[in-house]
Design a protein around this motif. Structure first.
Motif, PDB file in Angstrom:
ATOM      1  N   THR A 111      12.712  20.208 -13.118  1.00  0.00           N
ATOM      2  CA  THR A 111      12.079  19.004 -13.664  1.00  0.00           C
ATOM      3  C   THR A 111      11.048  18.459 -12.675  1.00  0.00           C
ATOM      4  N   TRP A 112      11.432  18.439 -11.393  1.00  0.00           N
ATOM      5  CA  TRP A 112      10.520  17.861 -10.389  1.00  0.00           C
ATOM      6  C   TRP A 112       9.225  18.681 -10.284  1.00  0.00           C
ATOM      7  N   ARG A 113       9.343  20.019 -10.379  1.00  0.00           N
ATOM      8  CA  ARG A 113       8.127  20.858 -10.325  1.00  0.00           C
ATOM      9  C   ARG A 113       7.150  20.436 -11.423  1.00  0.00           C
ATOM     10  N   GLU A 114       7.684  20.085 -12.569  1.00  0.00           N
ATOM     11  CA  GLU A 114       6.804  19.664 -13.672  1.00  0.00           C
ATOM     12  C   GLU A 114       6.247  18.253 -13.422  1.00  0.00           C
ATOM     13  N   MET A 115       7.033  17.433 -12.743  1.00  0.00           N
ATOM     14  CA  MET A 115       6.526  16.113 -12.344  1.00  0.00           C
ATOM     15  C   MET A 115       5.323  16.308 -11.408  1.00  0.00           C
ATOM     16  N   GLU A 116       5.472  17.255 -10.474  1.00  0.00           N
ATOM     17  CA  GLU A 116       4.379  17.541  -9.527  1.00  0.00           C
ATOM     18  C   GLU A 116       3.126  18.001 -10.276  1.00  0.00           C
ATOM     19  N   GLU A 117       3.343  18.807 -11.312  1.00  0.00           N
ATOM     20  CA  GLU A 117       2.209  19.298 -12.100  1.00  0.00           C
ATOM     21  C   GLU A 117       1.443  18.164 -12.775  1.00  0.00           C
ATOM     22  N   LEU A 118       2.184  17.122 -13.167  1.00  0.00           N
ATOM     23  CA  LEU A 118       1.529  15.978 -13.808  1.00  0.00           C
ATOM     24  C   LEU A 118       0.517  15.342 -12.855  1.00  0.00           C
ATOM     25  N   VAL A 119       0.873  15.346 -11.556  1.00  0.00           N
ATOM     26  CA  VAL A 119      -0.062  14.809 -10.553  1.00  0.00           C
ATOM     27  C   VAL A 119      -1.267  15.741 -10.465  1.00  0.00           C
ATOM     28  N   ASP A 120      -1.004  17.061 -10.407  1.00  0.00           N
ATOM     29  CA  ASP A 120      -2.106  18.042 -10.336  1.00  0.00           C
ATOM     30  C   ASP A 120      -3.060  17.880 -11.522  1.00  0.00           C
ATOM     31  N   LEU A 121      -2.486  17.590 -12.680  1.00  0.00           N
ATOM     32  CA  LEU A 121      -3.307  17.475 -13.900  1.00  0.00           C
ATOM     33  C   LEU A 121      -4.035  16.135 -13.997  1.00  0.00           C
ATOM     34  N   GLY A 122      -3.717  15.227 -13.089  1.00  0.00           N
ATOM     35  CA  GLY A 122      -4.368  13.907 -13.105  1.00  0.00           C
ATOM     36  C   GLY A 122      -3.795  12.975 -14.162  1.00  0.00           C
ATOM     37  N   LEU A 123      -2.646  13.340 -14.729  1.00  0.00           N
ATOM     38  CA  LEU A 123      -2.057  12.477 -15.766  1.00  0.00           C
ATOM     39  C   LEU A 123      -1.280  11.317 -15.150  1.00  0.00           C
ATOM     40  N   GLN A 162      13.763  17.720   0.934  1.00  0.00           N
ATOM     41  CA  GLN A 162      13.684  19.052   1.585  1.00  0.00           C
ATOM     42  C   GLN A 162      12.857  20.027   0.761  1.00  0.00           C
ATOM     43  N   ASP A 163      12.964  19.932  -0.566  1.00  0.00           N
ATOM     44  CA  ASP A 163      12.440  20.998  -1.421  1.00  0.00           C
ATOM     45  C   ASP A 163      11.180  20.648  -2.209  1.00  0.00           C
ATOM     46  N   CYS A 164      10.730  19.407  -2.128  1.00  0.00           N
ATOM     47  CA  CYS A 164       9.585  19.040  -2.985  1.00  0.00           C
ATOM     48  C   CYS A 164       8.258  19.469  -2.359  1.00  0.00           C
ATOM     49  N   ARG A 165       7.263  19.642  -3.200  1.00  0.00           N
ATOM     50  CA  ARG A 165       5.882  19.858  -2.733  1.00  0.00           C
ATOM     51  C   ARG A 165       5.188  18.499  -2.658  1.00  0.00           C
ATOM     52  N   ILE A 166       5.408  17.669  -3.692  1.00  0.00           N
ATOM     53  CA  ILE A 166       4.870  16.293  -3.670  1.00  0.00           C
ATOM     54  C   ILE A 166       6.057  15.342  -3.553  1.00  0.00           C
ATOM     55  N   ARG A 167       6.033  14.536  -2.513  1.00  0.00           N
ATOM     56  CA  ARG A 167       7.159  13.631  -2.261  1.00  0.00           C
ATOM     57  C   ARG A 167       7.171  12.478  -3.272  1.00  0.00           C
ATOM     58  N   PRO A 168       8.356  11.958  -3.563  1.00  0.00           N
ATOM     59  CA  PRO A 168       8.400  10.746  -4.389  1.00  0.00           C
ATOM     60  C   PRO A 168       7.806   9.583  -3.593  1.00  0.00           C
ATOM     61  N   SER A 169       6.939   8.805  -4.217  1.00  0.00           N
ATOM     62  CA  SER A 169       6.377   7.625  -3.535  1.00  0.00           C
ATOM     63  C   SER A 169       7.271   6.409  -3.741  1.00  0.00           C
ATOM     64  N   PHE A 170       8.093   6.456  -4.798  1.00  0.00           N
ATOM     65  CA  PHE A 170       8.929   5.297  -5.147  1.00  0.00           C
ATOM     66  C   PHE A 170      10.325   5.754  -5.527  1.00  0.00           C
ATOM     67  N   SER A 213       0.833  -1.212   0.000  1.00  0.00           N
ATOM     68  CA  SER A 213       0.000   0.000   0.000  1.00  0.00           C
ATOM     69  C   SER A 213       0.860   1.253   0.000  1.00  0.00           C
ATOM     70  N   ILE A 214       0.372   2.250  -0.715  1.00  0.00           N
ATOM     71  CA  ILE A 214       1.077   3.542  -0.749  1.00  0.00           C
ATOM     72  C   ILE A 214       0.359   4.473   0.224  1.00  0.00           C
ATOM     73  N   LYS A 215       1.129   4.907   1.226  1.00  0.00           N
ATOM     74  CA  LYS A 215       0.544   5.703   2.319  1.00  0.00           C
ATOM     75  C   LYS A 215      -0.175   6.950   1.820  1.00  0.00           C
ATOM     76  N   ALA A 216       0.474   7.694   0.938  1.00  0.00           N
ATOM     77  CA  ALA A 216      -0.044   9.002   0.535  1.00  0.00           C
ATOM     78  C   ALA A 216      -1.393   8.914  -0.171  1.00  0.00           C
ATOM     79  N   THR A 231      11.515   8.649  -8.244  1.00  0.00           N
ATOM     80  CA  THR A 231      12.871   8.840  -8.748  1.00  0.00           C
ATOM     81  C   THR A 231      13.453   7.491  -9.153  1.00  0.00           C
ATOM     82  N   SER A 232      14.572   7.549  -9.817  1.00  0.00           N
ATOM     83  CA  SER A 232      15.304   6.334 -10.164  1.00  0.00           C
ATOM     84  C   SER A 232      16.782   6.697 -10.192  1.00  0.00           C
ATOM     85  N   ASN A 233      17.605   5.785  -9.748  1.00  0.00           N
ATOM     86  CA  ASN A 233      19.062   5.991  -9.760  1.00  0.00           C
ATOM     87  C   ASN A 233      19.496   7.209  -8.942  1.00  0.00           C
ATOM     88  N   MET A 234      18.731   7.538  -7.898  1.00  0.00           N
ATOM     89  CA  MET A 234      19.147   8.616  -6.991  1.00  0.00           C
ATOM     90  C   MET A 234      20.110   8.042  -5.963  1.00  0.00           C
TER      91      MET A 234
END
Ligand SMILES: NC(=O)c1ccc[n+]([C@@H]2O[C@H](COP(=O)([O-])OP(=O)(O)OC[C@H]3O[C@@H](n4cnc5c(N)ncnc54)[C@H](OP(=O)(O)O)[C@@H]3O)[C@@H](O)[C@H]2O)c1
Length: 333
Positions: free
Chosen positions: A143-155, A174-182, A7-10, A161-164
Protein backbone atom coordinates in the motif's frame (compact mmCIF):
# COMPACT_ATOMS: atom_id res chain seq x y z
CA UNK A 1 -6.74 36.46 11.91
CA UNK A 2 -3.06 35.59 11.60
CA UNK A 3 -3.05 31.80 11.85
CA UNK A 4 0.42 30.39 12.65
CA UNK A 5 1.90 27.71 10.40
CA UNK A 6 4.38 24.85 10.67
CA UNK A 7 6.99 24.10 8.01
CA UNK A 8 7.54 20.70 6.45
CA UNK A 9 11.25 20.02 6.16
CA UNK A 10 11.13 17.75 3.13
CA UNK A 11 9.20 20.13 0.86
CA UNK A 12 9.38 23.56 2.49
CA UNK A 13 5.56 23.71 2.41
CA UNK A 14 3.65 25.31 5.28
CA UNK A 15 0.61 23.89 7.03
CA UNK A 16 -1.76 26.00 9.17
CA UNK A 17 -1.25 25.09 12.86
CA UNK A 18 -4.95 24.25 13.32
CA UNK A 19 -7.35 22.46 11.00
CA UNK A 20 -11.04 21.70 11.09
CA UNK A 21 -12.33 18.13 11.41
CA UNK A 22 -15.10 16.78 9.17
CA UNK A 23 -16.12 13.48 10.77
CA UNK A 24 -19.85 13.83 11.35
CA UNK A 25 -20.19 10.65 13.38
CA UNK A 26 -23.87 9.65 13.44
CA UNK A 27 -25.26 13.08 14.21
CA UNK A 28 -23.98 15.65 11.69
CA UNK A 29 -25.42 15.35 8.15
CA UNK A 30 -23.22 15.85 5.08
CA UNK A 31 -24.95 19.16 4.35
CA UNK A 32 -24.41 20.39 7.90
CA UNK A 33 -20.75 19.41 7.75
CA UNK A 34 -20.31 21.20 4.43
CA UNK A 35 -21.96 24.26 5.98
CA UNK A 36 -19.53 24.16 8.92
CA UNK A 37 -16.58 23.92 6.51
CA UNK A 38 -17.97 27.01 4.77
CA UNK A 39 -18.22 28.84 8.09
CA UNK A 40 -14.70 27.72 9.00
CA UNK A 41 -13.30 29.08 5.72
CA UNK A 42 -15.11 32.37 6.26
CA UNK A 43 -13.58 32.65 9.75
CA UNK A 44 -10.07 32.02 8.39
CA UNK A 45 -9.44 28.26 8.64
CA UNK A 46 -7.43 27.00 5.69
CA UNK A 47 -6.65 23.44 6.81
CA UNK A 48 -9.46 20.87 6.33
CA UNK A 49 -9.20 17.25 7.52
CA UNK A 50 -11.29 15.06 5.19
CA UNK A 51 -11.58 11.31 4.58
CA UNK A 52 -13.43 9.19 2.05
CA UNK A 53 -15.03 7.13 4.83
CA UNK A 54 -16.71 10.23 6.29
CA UNK A 55 -18.93 10.09 3.19
CA UNK A 56 -19.14 13.87 2.77
CA UNK A 57 -16.28 14.75 0.41
CA UNK A 58 -18.69 15.65 -2.44
CA UNK A 59 -20.58 18.17 -0.32
CA UNK A 60 -17.32 19.60 1.08
CA UNK A 61 -15.84 19.74 -2.42
CA UNK A 62 -18.66 21.98 -3.56
CA UNK A 63 -17.93 24.39 -0.72
CA UNK A 64 -14.19 24.39 -1.45
CA UNK A 65 -14.81 25.15 -5.11
CA UNK A 66 -17.39 27.89 -4.55
CA UNK A 67 -15.38 29.68 -1.86
CA UNK A 68 -13.30 32.63 -3.13
CA UNK A 69 -9.82 31.47 -2.11
CA UNK A 70 -6.71 30.49 -4.06
CA UNK A 71 -6.00 26.77 -4.06
CA UNK A 72 -2.42 27.41 -2.80
CA UNK A 73 -3.82 28.97 0.37
CA UNK A 74 -5.69 25.80 1.29
CA UNK A 75 -4.34 22.69 2.97
CA UNK A 76 -6.58 19.71 2.17
CA UNK A 77 -6.02 16.31 3.72
CA UNK A 78 -7.85 13.14 2.73
CA UNK A 79 -7.42 9.51 3.74
CA UNK A 80 -7.31 6.07 2.16
CA UNK A 81 -10.01 3.91 3.73
CA UNK A 82 -9.25 0.37 4.88
CA UNK A 83 -11.13 -1.33 2.02
CA UNK A 84 -8.78 0.26 -0.52
CA UNK A 85 -5.43 -1.07 0.71
CA UNK A 86 -3.28 -3.06 -1.67
CA UNK A 87 -2.11 -3.12 -5.26
CA UNK A 88 -4.16 -1.17 -7.77
CA UNK A 89 -6.64 0.31 -5.31
CA UNK A 90 -4.74 3.27 -3.84
CA UNK A 91 -4.62 5.27 -7.06
CA UNK A 92 -8.34 4.66 -7.69
CA UNK A 93 -9.21 5.75 -4.17
CA UNK A 94 -7.12 8.90 -4.35
CA UNK A 95 -8.59 9.83 -7.73
CA UNK A 96 -12.10 9.37 -6.32
CA UNK A 97 -11.37 11.71 -3.39
CA UNK A 98 -9.86 14.25 -5.81
CA UNK A 99 -12.96 14.03 -7.99
CA UNK A 100 -15.36 14.34 -5.04
CA UNK A 101 -13.41 17.25 -3.55
CA UNK A 102 -13.07 18.89 -7.00
CA UNK A 103 -9.30 19.22 -6.64
CA UNK A 104 -6.28 18.51 -8.83
CA UNK A 105 -4.04 17.56 -5.94
CA UNK A 106 -4.19 16.88 -2.21
CA UNK A 107 -1.78 18.50 0.22
CA UNK A 108 -1.77 15.36 2.31
CA UNK A 109 -3.00 11.81 1.82
CA UNK A 110 -2.99 9.50 4.85
CA UNK A 111 -3.41 5.76 5.26
CA UNK A 112 -6.37 5.95 7.66
CA UNK A 113 -5.56 2.69 9.55
CA UNK A 114 -2.57 0.38 9.11
CA UNK A 115 -4.64 -2.68 8.15
CA UNK A 116 -7.31 -3.44 5.57
CA UNK A 117 -10.04 -4.23 8.08
CA UNK A 118 -13.39 -2.55 7.76
CA UNK A 119 -16.79 -2.89 9.26
CA UNK A 120 -20.33 -2.21 8.14
CA UNK A 121 -21.52 1.28 9.15
CA UNK A 122 -23.01 1.48 12.67
CA UNK A 123 -21.97 -2.12 13.47
CA UNK A 124 -21.93 -3.39 17.03
CA UNK A 125 -18.71 -2.89 18.97
CA UNK A 126 -18.32 -6.63 19.56
CA UNK A 127 -18.63 -7.63 15.90
CA UNK A 128 -15.55 -8.97 14.10
CA UNK A 129 -15.33 -8.94 10.31
CA UNK A 130 -14.62 -12.27 8.60
CA UNK A 131 -11.65 -10.93 6.66
CA UNK A 132 -10.06 -8.83 9.39
CA UNK A 133 -6.27 -9.28 9.68
CA UNK A 134 -3.53 -8.10 12.02
CA UNK A 135 -0.87 -5.69 10.74
CA UNK A 136 1.27 -7.46 8.18
CA UNK A 137 4.24 -5.31 7.23
CA UNK A 138 4.76 -6.70 3.72
CA UNK A 139 1.12 -5.99 2.91
CA UNK A 140 1.30 -2.50 4.37
CA UNK A 141 4.39 -1.79 2.24
CA UNK A 142 2.45 -2.72 -0.93
CA UNK A 143 0.00 0.00 0.00
CA UNK A 144 2.78 2.42 0.94
CA UNK A 145 4.56 1.89 -2.42
CA UNK A 146 1.38 3.08 -4.11
CA UNK A 147 1.18 6.05 -1.73
CA UNK A 148 4.72 6.94 -2.85
CA UNK A 149 3.60 6.71 -6.48
CA UNK A 150 0.88 9.27 -5.81
CA UNK A 151 3.64 11.73 -4.89
CA UNK A 152 5.57 10.82 -8.07
CA UNK A 153 2.43 11.44 -10.12
CA UNK A 154 1.91 14.86 -8.51
CA UNK A 155 -1.52 13.88 -7.21
CA UNK A 156 -0.53 14.42 -3.58
CA UNK A 157 2.12 16.71 -2.11
CA UNK A 158 2.73 14.77 1.13
CA UNK A 159 1.88 11.33 2.44
CA UNK A 160 1.44 10.15 5.97
CA UNK A 161 0.08 7.59 8.39
CA UNK A 162 -2.71 7.52 10.92
CA UNK A 163 -3.29 5.30 13.94
CA UNK A 164 0.22 3.81 13.70
CA UNK A 165 2.22 2.66 16.70
CA UNK A 166 5.93 3.14 17.34
CA UNK A 167 6.62 -0.50 16.37
CA UNK A 168 4.81 -0.17 13.03
CA UNK A 169 6.18 3.28 12.23
CA UNK A 170 9.74 2.08 12.92
CA UNK A 171 9.33 -0.67 10.29
CA UNK A 172 7.88 1.77 7.79
CA UNK A 173 10.73 4.23 8.29
CA UNK A 174 13.24 1.43 7.61
CA UNK A 175 11.62 0.37 4.35
CA UNK A 176 10.04 3.44 2.77
CA UNK A 177 11.38 5.40 -0.20
CA UNK A 178 9.31 8.49 0.69
CA UNK A 179 9.00 9.09 4.41
CA UNK A 180 5.67 9.97 6.01
CA UNK A 181 5.59 13.72 6.71
CA UNK A 182 2.68 13.40 9.14
CA UNK A 183 1.18 10.96 11.61
CA UNK A 184 -2.46 11.60 12.58
CA UNK A 185 -3.19 10.17 16.02
CA UNK A 186 -5.43 10.55 19.01
CA UNK A 187 -4.04 13.28 21.27
CA UNK A 188 -5.70 15.31 24.01
CA UNK A 189 -4.79 16.31 27.60
CA UNK A 190 -6.16 13.04 29.05
CA UNK A 191 -4.36 10.98 26.38
CA UNK A 192 -0.97 12.56 25.77
CA UNK A 193 1.07 9.59 24.44
CA UNK A 194 4.21 11.53 25.45
CA UNK A 195 6.73 8.81 24.63
CA UNK A 196 5.33 8.02 21.18
CA UNK A 197 4.82 11.72 20.50
CA UNK A 198 8.52 12.42 21.22
CA UNK A 199 9.48 9.57 18.88
CA UNK A 200 7.26 10.93 16.10
CA UNK A 201 8.62 14.47 16.45
CA UNK A 202 12.19 13.17 16.79
CA UNK A 203 11.80 11.51 13.38
CA UNK A 204 10.83 14.88 11.89
CA UNK A 205 7.20 13.77 11.46
CA UNK A 206 4.52 16.34 12.29
CA UNK A 207 1.80 15.00 14.62
CA UNK A 208 -1.81 15.85 13.78
CA UNK A 209 -4.04 15.41 16.83
CA UNK A 210 -7.52 13.95 16.41
CA UNK A 211 -10.27 14.10 19.05
CA UNK A 212 -8.37 17.13 20.44
CA UNK A 213 -11.30 18.09 22.70
CA UNK A 214 -12.02 14.53 23.79
CA UNK A 215 -14.69 14.08 21.11
CA UNK A 216 -17.77 14.52 23.35
CA UNK A 217 -20.16 13.45 20.54
CA UNK A 218 -18.21 10.45 19.29
CA UNK A 219 -20.12 7.36 18.08
CA UNK A 220 -21.57 4.99 20.68
CA UNK A 221 -19.02 2.33 19.75
CA UNK A 222 -16.24 4.62 20.98
CA UNK A 223 -17.86 5.31 24.36
CA UNK A 224 -16.53 3.12 27.16
CA UNK A 225 -17.31 3.40 30.84
CA UNK A 226 -14.45 5.13 32.59
CA UNK A 227 -13.37 7.25 29.58
CA UNK A 228 -12.00 10.57 30.82
CA UNK A 229 -13.73 13.84 29.89
CA UNK A 230 -10.99 16.30 28.96
CA UNK A 231 -13.12 19.44 29.08
CA UNK A 232 -14.15 18.59 32.66
CA UNK A 233 -10.72 17.64 33.97
CA UNK A 234 -10.01 19.85 37.05
CA UNK A 235 -6.56 20.97 35.81
CA UNK A 236 -7.99 21.90 32.38
CA UNK A 237 -10.92 23.71 33.99
CA UNK A 238 -8.70 25.63 36.41
CA UNK A 239 -6.32 26.80 33.69
CA UNK A 240 -9.34 27.79 31.55
CA UNK A 241 -10.52 30.03 34.40
CA UNK A 242 -7.13 31.74 34.54
CA UNK A 243 -7.30 32.38 30.76
CA UNK A 244 -10.98 33.40 30.86
CA UNK A 245 -11.83 30.88 28.18
CA UNK A 246 -13.68 27.60 27.67
CA UNK A 247 -11.83 24.38 28.63
CA UNK A 248 -11.99 23.40 24.92
CA UNK A 249 -9.60 26.23 24.20
CA UNK A 250 -7.12 24.94 26.78
CA UNK A 251 -7.13 21.51 25.09
CA UNK A 252 -6.15 23.22 21.83
CA UNK A 253 -3.49 25.42 23.45
CA UNK A 254 -2.10 22.25 25.05
CA UNK A 255 -1.82 20.68 21.57
CA UNK A 256 -0.09 23.74 20.18
CA UNK A 257 2.37 23.89 23.08
CA UNK A 258 3.30 20.27 22.34
CA UNK A 259 3.95 20.78 18.62
CA UNK A 260 0.69 19.08 17.61
CA UNK A 261 -1.69 20.32 14.90
CA UNK A 262 -5.19 19.90 16.37
CA UNK A 263 -8.19 19.35 14.07
CA UNK A 264 -11.27 20.10 16.22
CA UNK A 265 -14.68 19.67 14.63
CA UNK A 266 -17.66 21.91 15.32
CA UNK A 267 -20.97 22.80 13.74
CA UNK A 268 -21.22 26.08 15.69
CA UNK A 269 -19.74 29.34 14.47
CA UNK A 270 -19.04 30.48 18.03
CA UNK A 271 -17.01 27.34 18.77
CA UNK A 272 -15.22 27.36 15.41
CA UNK A 273 -14.16 30.94 16.10
CA UNK A 274 -12.98 30.42 19.67
CA UNK A 275 -11.08 27.27 18.61
CA UNK A 276 -9.26 29.25 15.91
CA UNK A 277 -8.54 32.11 18.32
CA UNK A 278 -7.03 29.74 20.88
CA UNK A 279 -4.17 28.98 18.50
CA UNK A 280 -3.66 32.60 17.47
CA UNK A 281 -3.29 34.27 20.87
CA UNK A 282 -2.68 33.83 24.61
CA UNK A 283 -0.55 30.65 24.64
CA UNK A 284 -0.04 28.58 27.79
CA UNK A 285 2.94 29.36 30.02
CA UNK A 286 5.65 26.71 30.47
CA UNK A 287 4.38 26.18 33.97
CA UNK A 288 0.82 25.51 32.71
CA UNK A 289 2.12 23.05 30.11
CA UNK A 290 3.98 21.27 32.89
CA UNK A 291 0.87 21.21 35.11
CA UNK A 292 -1.23 19.77 32.30
CA UNK A 293 0.98 16.68 32.28
CA UNK A 294 -1.01 15.84 35.41
CA UNK A 295 -4.21 15.53 33.33
CA UNK A 296 -2.82 12.57 31.38
CA UNK A 297 -4.63 9.41 32.45
CA UNK A 298 -3.94 7.31 29.34
CA UNK A 299 -7.60 7.54 28.35
CA UNK A 300 -7.74 6.33 24.73
CA UNK A 301 -11.20 7.01 23.31
CA UNK A 302 -11.00 5.48 19.82
CA UNK A 303 -10.00 1.95 20.73
CA UNK A 304 -10.75 0.40 17.34
CA UNK A 305 -12.53 -2.76 18.56
CA UNK A 306 -14.39 -3.11 15.26
CA UNK A 307 -11.07 -3.74 13.47
CA UNK A 308 -10.11 -6.79 15.50
CA UNK A 309 -9.32 -10.06 13.80
CA UNK A 310 -10.51 -13.49 14.89
CA UNK A 311 -7.63 -14.42 17.22
CA UNK A 312 -7.17 -10.98 18.75
CA UNK A 313 -7.36 -10.87 22.54
CA UNK A 314 -8.93 -7.42 22.84
CA UNK A 315 -8.48 -3.89 21.50
CA UNK A 316 -5.06 -3.52 23.13
CA UNK A 317 -3.76 -5.89 20.41
CA UNK A 318 -4.18 -3.03 17.93
CA UNK A 319 -1.80 -0.75 19.79
CA UNK A 320 1.37 -2.84 20.37
CA UNK A 321 1.56 -1.78 24.00
CA UNK A 322 4.57 -3.99 24.79
CA UNK A 323 6.40 -2.85 21.63
CA UNK A 324 5.66 -5.96 19.57
CA UNK A 325 3.16 -6.39 16.74
CA UNK A 326 0.91 -9.43 17.29
CA UNK A 327 0.61 -11.56 14.16
CA UNK A 328 -0.45 -15.22 14.47
CA UNK A 329 1.54 -17.76 12.39
CA UNK A 330 -1.43 -18.39 10.10
CA UNK A 331 -1.19 -14.85 8.72
CA UNK A 332 2.56 -14.94 8.05
CA UNK A 333 3.52 -15.22 4.38
N1 LIG B 1 -7.52 9.65 11.71
C1 LIG B 1 -8.49 9.12 12.44
O1 LIG B 1 -8.60 7.90 12.61
C2 LIG B 1 -9.49 10.04 13.09
C3 LIG B 1 -10.27 9.55 14.15
C4 LIG B 1 -11.19 10.43 14.75
C5 LIG B 1 -11.28 11.74 14.30
N2 LIG B 1 -10.52 12.20 13.26
C6 LIG B 1 -10.58 13.60 12.77
O2 LIG B 1 -10.45 14.46 13.90
C7 LIG B 1 -11.53 15.39 13.93
C8 LIG B 1 -11.82 15.83 15.36
O3 LIG B 1 -12.20 14.74 16.18
P1 LIG B 1 -13.69 14.61 16.72
O4 LIG B 1 -14.60 15.34 15.79
O5 LIG B 1 -13.97 13.18 16.96
O6 LIG B 1 -13.62 15.26 18.16
P2 LIG B 1 -13.30 16.72 18.79
O7 LIG B 1 -12.87 17.66 17.74
O8 LIG B 1 -12.43 16.43 19.95
O9 LIG B 1 -14.73 17.11 19.35
C9 LIG B 1 -15.75 17.58 18.53
C10 LIG B 1 -16.94 17.95 19.37
O10 LIG B 1 -16.59 19.00 20.28
C11 LIG B 1 -17.57 20.02 20.27
N3 LIG B 1 -16.85 21.33 20.30
C12 LIG B 1 -16.07 21.86 19.32
N4 LIG B 1 -15.56 23.03 19.71
C13 LIG B 1 -16.04 23.27 20.96
C14 LIG B 1 -15.87 24.33 21.89
N5 LIG B 1 -15.10 25.39 21.61
N6 LIG B 1 -16.53 24.25 23.06
C15 LIG B 1 -17.30 23.19 23.37
N7 LIG B 1 -17.49 22.13 22.53
C16 LIG B 1 -16.86 22.18 21.34
C17 LIG B 1 -18.31 19.87 18.96
O11 LIG B 1 -19.68 20.14 19.16
P3 LIG B 1 -20.40 21.43 18.49
O12 LIG B 1 -20.69 21.05 17.08
O13 LIG B 1 -21.60 21.58 19.33
O14 LIG B 1 -19.42 22.57 18.61
C18 LIG B 1 -18.10 18.42 18.55
O15 LIG B 1 -19.20 17.61 18.87
C19 LIG B 1 -12.66 14.61 13.25
O16 LIG B 1 -13.72 15.44 12.86
C20 LIG B 1 -11.91 13.97 12.10
O17 LIG B 1 -11.70 14.90 11.05
C21 LIG B 1 -9.60 11.36 12.68
Amino acid sequence: MDVPTMSIKATGAKIPAIGVGTFGSDHVSNEEMAQSVHTALRLGYRNIDCASVYGNEKEIGKVLNDFPVNREELWITSKLWNDMHGKGKVLASCRQSLKDLGLEYLDLYLVHWPFPNFHPPKCDVTSRSENARPYIHEEFMETWREMEELVDLGLVRHIGTSNMTKAKLTLLLQDCRIRPSFQEMELHPCFQQQEFLSYVKGEGIIPIGFCPLGSPNRPERDMTEGDAVDMEHPIVVEIAKAHHCHPANICLKWAQANGIIPIPQSTKEKNLLSNLESICSDPLSNEEVERLKGADCNSRLVKGQVFLWKEAKDWTDLWDLDGTIPCPESYKQ
